[in-house]
Design a protein around this motif. Sequence first.
Motif, PDB file in Angstrom:
ATOM      1  N   HIS A  88      35.671  20.983  46.404  1.00 45.62           N
ATOM      2  CA  HIS A  88      36.313  20.080  47.368  1.00 45.62           C
ATOM      3  C   HIS A  88      35.816  18.658  47.177  1.00 45.62           C
ATOM      4  O   HIS A  88      36.519  17.699  47.423  1.00 45.62           O
ATOM      5  N   LEU A  89      34.548  18.519  46.709  1.00 43.54           N
ATOM      6  CA  LEU A  89      34.031  17.170  46.460  1.00 43.54           C
ATOM      7  C   LEU A  89      34.752  16.552  45.278  1.00 43.54           C
ATOM      8  O   LEU A  89      35.087  15.378  45.281  1.00 43.54           O
ATOM      9  N   LYS A 101      37.683  17.089  44.363  1.00 43.02           N
ATOM     10  CA  LYS A 101      39.051  16.708  44.740  1.00 43.02           C
ATOM     11  C   LYS A 101      39.092  15.424  45.558  1.00 43.02           C
ATOM     12  O   LYS A 101      39.999  14.635  45.420  1.00 43.02           O
ATOM     13  N   THR A 102      38.084  15.254  46.436  1.00 43.95           N
ATOM     14  CA  THR A 102      38.192  14.124  47.371  1.00 43.95           C
ATOM     15  C   THR A 102      37.621  12.835  46.828  1.00 43.95           C
ATOM     16  O   THR A 102      37.959  11.778  47.307  1.00 43.95           O
ATOM     17  N   ARG A 103      36.733  12.912  45.848  1.00 43.88           N
ATOM     18  CA  ARG A 103      36.206  11.664  45.306  1.00 43.88           C
ATOM     19  C   ARG A 103      37.304  10.885  44.599  1.00 43.88           C
ATOM     20  O   ARG A 103      38.021  11.455  43.781  1.00 43.88           O
TER      21      ARG A 103
END
Lengths: 231, 224
Positions: free
Chosen positions: B218-219, B221-223
């Motif tokens: 998820h990190l 994807k969001t960075r």
Amino acid sequence: MSVDVSIRKVLRSGDRHFELDVTFASSHRRIVLFGHSGAGKSQTLRAMAGLLTPDAGHVRVDGATLFDASAGVNLPPRERGVGYVFQDYALFPHLTVAQNIGFALERGWLNPRRRARGERVRRWIDMFELGPVAESHPSRISGGQRQRVALARALVAEPRLVLLDEPFAALDPALRARMRSELRALQARLDLQMLVITHDPADVEALDGHTIELRDGRVVTAPPIRLQEPL
Amino acid sequence: MDPLWVPLALTLKVALWATAINLVLGVAVAFGLSRWRSHMREVVDSVLTLPLVLPPTVLGYYLLVLLGRRGTFGAWLDRLGIELVFTWQGAVIASTLVAFPLVQKAARAAFEAVDPQLEDAARVLGLGRAATFFRVSLPLASRGITAGALLAFARAMGEFGATLMIAGNLPGRTQTLSVAIYAAVQAGDDRSAGVIVAVTSIVCVVALLLAGWLAPDHLRKTRP
């Protein structure tokens, strides 16, 4: 509702030296700290929130002493009951919109769970029309939505005072005008005192509050600027 | 020679313990250093990096002097009935020491990359320092820490010099894969050496793939 601030702090960063000496009091529902960048606005806000410890002075909100150097009172940020909206919103990139909003409701060592969403979180999501993006991460939503998430996150714990650091600076001009009126409409609905800092005279005009001007770390002692209510 | 799974299980046990200890110790030291404002900081950092540059046999010798029965610390441990020389626990200490800088350096860089404003935001939202660490700083640094832990695991898997010095080469008790390869080659048993080399290689590749799969996506994807 009242705010009574008198702080002194010498800030050093490398060979730079800055003296903050800010005193003001107001019971207006909207206090606007106005000044150019580097005037000491953000540092004043940080001192009020407990993120910066002044060398001397006091911070009182609604008669409660949050900081008093001579009496040795210095409440940690979490006990101050003050909301804070950061300039670029400082949303947690690893959490969803709903988790960001519910952040303050969970005091333990674990973040709110992704799916579990309490009644208070749902209310703020509905109020700010964030339903469609509640499961998204902050990097995936628009600037206006980010500002609303930051506001909802600060307000969910029902603070007595909310501090907003340049809340419109990160928005494009068209959105800026809309968010200004949105903020005023929000305040009309909630029993809330706001302290907004800005470098933009247009914000000062639109917010129409008690304006305090800062220059070089000091309050400019001139009669307060009174501007006409914009329509 | 023991069946292959004996040194393999021992090696995995030692490497996993060393990685786990470093995840606590290395991450704690890294966080402390990343928030410490002092010019002594880089001096301490240099001292903590020594295991990376000193030859493993030198580290092993230091451990032997320190933890051996006649060593200052070792004599004290001996009175408590704890023996580390020629035990698998001694091998864990050797591997932990050698792999420590890999976790510490990766974690420190990861913590220093966390926007301090996010930690301020957490504190204003009602969190104490410990909760801020576990809910904001640690998750945001987790990718860097995972990468460091993976390197540490691989390094601990392959540890030879310091392990041989302090834990020795006792088949079934302290003989890890790397030591077993050396012993097999010394004994002229090329077949065994080849098998152990192949198994070690496969374990390392699997660990690498596993770590990539475990990394919190998820990190990623969001960075931005």
